[in-house]
Motif scaffolding. Structure first.
Motif, PDB file in Angstrom:
ATOM      1  N   ARG B  55       0.825  -1.208   0.000  1.00 19.57           N
ATOM      2  CA  ARG B  55       0.000   0.000   0.000  1.00 19.57           C
ATOM      3  C   ARG B  55       0.857   1.255   0.000  1.00 19.57           C
ATOM      4  O   ARG B  55       0.602   2.195  -0.757  1.00 19.57           O
ATOM      5  CB  ARG B  55      -0.947   0.018   1.199  1.00 19.57           C
ATOM      6  N   HIS B  56       1.884   1.243   0.836  1.00 17.66           N
ATOM      7  CA  HIS B  56       2.770   2.409   0.863  1.00 17.66           C
ATOM      8  C   HIS B  56       3.393   2.654  -0.498  1.00 17.66           C
ATOM      9  O   HIS B  56       3.437   3.780  -0.986  1.00 17.66           O
ATOM     10  CB  HIS B  56       3.858   2.214   1.910  1.00 17.66           C
ATOM     11  N   ALA B  57       3.871   1.586  -1.073  1.00 17.85           N
ATOM     12  CA  ALA B  57       4.518   1.744  -2.372  1.00 17.85           C
ATOM     13  C   ALA B  57       3.527   2.273  -3.413  1.00 17.85           C
ATOM     14  O   ALA B  57       3.858   3.143  -4.219  1.00 17.85           O
ATOM     15  CB  ALA B  57       5.115   0.419  -2.820  1.00 17.85           C
ATOM     16  N   GLU B  59       0.941   4.119  -2.779  1.00 17.37           N
ATOM     17  CA  GLU B  59       0.688   5.516  -2.461  1.00 17.37           C
ATOM     18  C   GLU B  59       1.826   6.403  -2.935  1.00 17.37           C
ATOM     19  O   GLU B  59       1.621   7.568  -3.257  1.00 17.37           O
ATOM     20  CB  GLU B  59       0.480   5.687  -0.949  1.00 17.37           C
ATOM     21  N   LEU B  60       3.007   5.833  -2.964  1.00 19.65           N
ATOM     22  CA  LEU B  60       4.147   6.568  -3.493  1.00 19.65           C
ATOM     23  C   LEU B  60       4.163   6.559  -5.017  1.00 19.65           C
ATOM     24  O   LEU B  60       5.060   7.107  -5.641  1.00 19.65           O
ATOM     25  CB  LEU B  60       5.457   5.984  -2.948  1.00 19.65           C
ATOM     26  N   PHE B  62       4.371   3.910  -7.054  1.00 22.47           N
ATOM     27  CA  PHE B  62       5.042   2.790  -7.705  1.00 22.47           C
ATOM     28  C   PHE B  62       4.020   1.911  -8.420  1.00 22.47           C
ATOM     29  O   PHE B  62       3.015   1.531  -7.815  1.00 22.47           O
ATOM     30  CB  PHE B  62       5.774   1.920  -6.681  1.00 22.47           C
ATOM     31  N   GLN B 149      -1.202   5.270 -12.679  1.00 21.84           N
ATOM     32  CA  GLN B 149      -2.228   6.123 -12.111  1.00 21.84           C
ATOM     33  C   GLN B 149      -2.263   5.843 -10.630  1.00 21.84           C
ATOM     34  O   GLN B 149      -1.909   4.754 -10.186  1.00 21.84           O
ATOM     35  CB  GLN B 149      -3.588   5.899 -12.760  1.00 21.84           C
ATOM     36  N   PRO B 150      -2.656   6.831  -9.880  1.00 22.21           N
ATOM     37  CA  PRO B 150      -2.580   6.666  -8.435  1.00 22.21           C
ATOM     38  C   PRO B 150      -3.632   5.679  -7.952  1.00 22.21           C
ATOM     39  O   PRO B 150      -4.684   5.551  -8.568  1.00 22.21           O
ATOM     40  CB  PRO B 150      -2.885   8.070  -7.934  1.00 22.21           C
ATOM     41  N   PRO B 151      -3.336   5.021  -6.871  1.00 23.56           N
ATOM     42  CA  PRO B 151      -4.315   4.101  -6.319  1.00 23.56           C
ATOM     43  C   PRO B 151      -5.372   4.913  -5.609  1.00 23.56           C
ATOM     44  O   PRO B 151      -5.116   6.014  -5.154  1.00 23.56           O
ATOM     45  CB  PRO B 151      -3.504   3.302  -5.317  1.00 23.56           C
ATOM     46  N   SER B 152      -6.542   4.383  -5.502  1.00 24.30           N
ATOM     47  CA  SER B 152      -7.543   5.046  -4.695  1.00 24.30           C
ATOM     48  C   SER B 152      -7.286   4.650  -3.254  1.00 24.30           C
ATOM     49  O   SER B 152      -7.544   3.527  -2.854  1.00 24.30           O
ATOM     50  CB  SER B 152      -8.929   4.625  -5.143  1.00 24.30           C
ATOM     51  N   ALA B 153      -6.720   5.546  -2.525  1.00 24.86           N
ATOM     52  CA  ALA B 153      -6.365   5.257  -1.142  1.00 24.86           C
ATOM     53  C   ALA B 153      -7.630   5.161  -0.306  1.00 24.86           C
ATOM     54  O   ALA B 153      -8.077   6.132   0.264  1.00 24.86           O
ATOM     55  CB  ALA B 153      -5.439   6.341  -0.613  1.00 24.86           C
TER      56      ALA B 153
END
Lengths: 154, 154
Positions: B55-57, B59-60, B62, B149-153
């Motif tokens: 998840r962190h990756a 959010e960064l 990756f 594309q960014p993940p939906s956090a």
DNA sequence: CCTTGAACCTATAGTTACTGTAGCTCTTAT
DNA sequence: ATAAGAGCTACAGTAACTATAGGTTCAAGG
């Protein structure tokens, strides 16, 4: 001013791919153009105009749905500008959120890279920071607002 | 320290959705856990650890492929840190490019909104700027680097 | 012990915004 | 006349999930 453009010419002029033009037609974002006797699409300058509009809006991060709204707006030029303004403002909010997130992410990445100056993976901060919850309490966590992914500006 | 976590517990602890956990298993990003007699997945803390890492990756920014590389790296802790460092640096480059683009986009949106203070659509700069090639010669055009594309956090 | 309801299971389809492929047909230049 | 290149349709694939349908299991309450 050339009329009678092929799909390839239009795509090139508008800065997108041929398939993308057909895709936009398919989903109703641009009208279906007339065809030649041999069934090939024939465009004019207005198609380039609209495709350029779409490309710009995509580059600005507008999702296709917002672009659809904008187009339907622009087809009724006597309405109030407020709706278009609202769409742009919502988009600006998204952009600002994205910038904030990315700046936080940059700090985190810079920190990771700083710590990781040669050495073995077992001591590597890149892995460690990513693994450990407590080591990354920046605002990176409210990153990633659900926005359109950017188009590949090809 | 609780062992024997259900998928729901693990997902909650790691901050992702149950389906996402199953999806990661499906694509081989996390190992398939043992099951109960009733065929339900049983996890322990290491699953939470790995999912948090992922998840962190994400959010960064990756992409999953980079995360896959990072994971396989972290499974061989005696290798050099250089590869992980390289992945992080590439990611930093992407993040910087994104920030630059978004700042350009913000200028453009602010300009559009500024111009568009009540009035009719036919005079609306939002539509005009988006339609006209020449009006938007900022660096917005090299926007949209092909990044994950960014993940939906969520 | 039985039931209820939440959480689990698999499999599949849908999402966004395209991109790529296969296997044709059409146009254009030589 | 022919061959290259562009166009055509239809469909599959991409990333990274998300949602749904229809069934099973588990924990708690009566």
């Amino acid at each position: 001013m050339s009329r009678d453009l092929t799909i390839g010419r239009v795509a090139e002029a508008a800065g997108c791919k041929v398939q993308t033009v057909r895709y936009y037609e398919q989903i109703g974002l641009i009208p279906a153009p007339p065809r030649t006797s041999g069934n090939q699409r024939v465009y004019d300058e207005t198609a380039v105009h609209r495709l350029t509009f779409i490309r710009h809006a995509r580059e600005l991060g507008f999702p296709l749905q917002a672009i659809r709204d904008l187009i339907s707006l622009s087809d009724h030029p006597d309405q109030s500008c407020a709706a278009a303004d609202g769409i742009a403002k919502a988009q600006l909010g998204e952009v600002n959120r994205r910038i904030q997130s990315l700046i936080a992410l940059r700090h985190e990445l810079e920190h990771m890279i700083e710590q990781c100056k040669g050495g073995k993976i077992k001591d590597c901060r890149v892995i460690e920071v990513l693994s450990d919850h407590t080591l990354c309490e920046t605002d990176a966590h409210d990153a990633a607002a659900p926005m359109a992914q950017p188009p590949s500006a090809g």
